[in-house]
Design a protein around this motif. Structure first.
Motif, short mmCIF file in Angstrom:
data_model
loop_
_atom_site.label_atom_id
_atom_site.label_comp_id
_atom_site.label_asym_id
_atom_site.label_seq_id
_atom_site.Cartn_x
_atom_site.Cartn_y
_atom_site.Cartn_z
N ARG A 168 0.85 -1.18 0.00
CA ARG A 168 0.00 0.00 0.00
C ARG A 168 0.89 1.23 0.00
NH1 ARG A 168 -3.00 1.17 5.65
NH2 ARG A 168 -3.29 3.11 4.48
N LEU A 169 0.32 2.34 -0.41
CA LEU A 169 1.09 3.58 -0.51
C LEU A 169 1.68 3.96 0.84
CD1 LEU A 169 1.94 6.07 -2.21
CD2 LEU A 169 -0.19 7.16 -1.47
N LEU A 312 -1.57 9.31 5.68
CA LEU A 312 -1.99 7.97 5.30
C LEU A 312 -2.30 7.07 6.49
CD1 LEU A 312 0.66 7.35 2.48
CD2 LEU A 312 -1.69 8.18 2.20
N LEU A 342 5.10 5.64 -5.44
CA LEU A 342 3.93 4.78 -5.56
C LEU A 342 4.30 3.30 -5.42
CD1 LEU A 342 2.42 6.85 -8.46
CD2 LEU A 342 1.38 6.61 -6.19
N GLU A 358 -4.26 7.01 -5.30
CA GLU A 358 -2.99 7.13 -4.61
C GLU A 358 -2.10 8.24 -5.18
OE1 GLU A 358 -1.14 3.29 -4.20
OE2 GLU A 358 -2.78 2.53 -2.95
N GLN A 361 -3.16 11.09 -3.10
CA GLN A 361 -2.67 10.89 -1.74
C GLN A 361 -1.17 11.17 -1.64
OE1 GLN A 361 -3.90 6.85 -1.11
NE2 GLN A 361 -5.86 7.42 -0.20
#
Length: 377
Positions: A168-169, A312, A342, A358, A361
């Protein structure tokens, strides 16, 4: 459509197979100029580089990245145009979507938003862009850094947008990388007929025990911040193609990925000692692709971790794994270097893609980082 996504699509639609920039730097340069950056295009050989700077005082934080991408291969294997920047099922597709044009777009939009909110930051911002990261990496970032060093310009903090994230980011930060040391071994034999081996000298047979010794070594590396030394044979070539000819020469390509200890010099010495102990008549040529580097702590690392946590809700792992990056040219100048980008699951693959959400984000994280480092206090 968000500003970051729109810019990412525009960059992907610029075909920029290394070392071609494809117009990406001009596109980014227009937006940097509008923000008051001083642009300095630096072309070396076939490579386009861009150094852009806003501000005169320290500290200087630099966003670094590359506009070049690897070849797409057979475009017919892709499910969409590799340079079409299509969106499907919440994913942005295209060569460079993950590595790393979307991160460049996030950097730009983050900078625009930060400067709109804080037009007089407590320091300077720079952009270092190259079209020679995916290629030979000899006329790109390394040449820019040489130019800056000759002028006495110094980077304090550098954030590289390489795709560092895993599941995940933001779950992984690259705080360093191992060095890369390559060797080409040439073993001389005597060509001849396979039915008359007494009249020839087979270099494969002669070198086989040494090759086994090389592959069986524990090459060391006990720094807990780094993976151990990796030794890999990448290519072996001998023969004319005919099944009845003993080859006259054997070529072997191999590579070390290594932490600061034992280092390149020690690995060379051990390798050459094993060659000397063998029976093959050989020589070796070395290529040092980059020294290891690491940012073990400091203000940048703490600011990046805090930005990732705040935006996040993730506590990132710190890693020095993976291949090389242009951080190897920046860190030796004394800059703190962190890589955050990323997810890397699809990089260099067919149908490279990244989640659309993302990208925005990541822009939020970059903006939060700028606020922490340069926001007025």
């Amino acid at each position: 459509m968000s500003a970051a996504l729109e810019l990412a699509q525009a960059l992907i639609r610029c075909p920029s197979v290394t070392p071609d920039d494809g117009g990406c730097q001009a596109l980014l340069g227009q937006r940097l100029t509008a923000l008051g950056f001083r642009l300095e295009p630096l072309r070396f050989g076939e490579v386009d580089n861009l150094w852009a700077l806003r501000g005169d005082g320290g500290p200087l934080i630099v966003f670094a990245g590359h506009t070049d991408v690897v070849p797409v291969g057979d475009p017919g294997v892709w499910s969409c145009d590799p340079f079409g920047a299509h969106i499907r099922d919440g994913l942005l597709y295209g060569r460079g979507a993950a590595d790393m044009k979307s991160a460049l777009a996030a950097m730009m939009v983050a900078c625009e938003r930060f400067l709109a909110a804080c037009p007089h930051p407590a320091g300077s911002i720079g952009f270092l862009l190259t079209s020679d990261e995916e290629g030979d990496a000899v006329d790109g970032t390394v040449r820019v850094m040489q130019t800056l060093a000759a002028r006495g310009e110094r980077i304090d903090y550098c954030l590289i947008g390489e795709p560092s994230s895993d599941q995940r980011l933001g779950d992984t930060l690259r705080i360093g990388r191992r060095g890369s040391l390559s060797a080409r071994v040439r073993v001389q034999g005597i060509q001849g007929h396979v039915a008359y081996p007494e009249k020839a000298l087979n270099p494969i047979h002669a070198f086989a025990p040494t090759l086994a010794a090389l592959c069986g070594q524990n090459w060391g590396g006990d720094d807990p911040a780094f993976p151990p030394v990796s030794f890999q044979i990448s290519n072996i070539h001998a023969g004319t193609g005919a099944g009845n000819v003993i080859p006259g020469e054997l070529l072997i390509d191999c590579n070390f990925r290594f932490p600061p200890q034992p280092g390149a010099a020690a690995l060379k010495a051990r390798f050459e000692a094993l060659l000397d102990q063998g029976s093959g008549n050989c020589d070796v040529q070395w290529t040092l692709g980059g020294e290891p580097f690491i940012t073990r702590g400091g203000r940048l690392l703490e600011a990046v971790k805090a930005a990732v946590r705040d935006v996040l809700g993730v506590q990132p792992a710190l890693s020095t794994g993976g291949g090389t990056s242009d951080g190897r040219f920046i860190a030796p100048t004394g800059a703190e270097v962190i890589e955050l980008g990323l997810r890397n699951a699809s990089i260099h693959k067919v149908d490279e893609c990244t989640p659309v959400a993302e990208i925005d984000q990541l822009a939020d994280v970059y903006e939060a980082l700028l606020t922490r480092l340069l926001g007025n206090r």
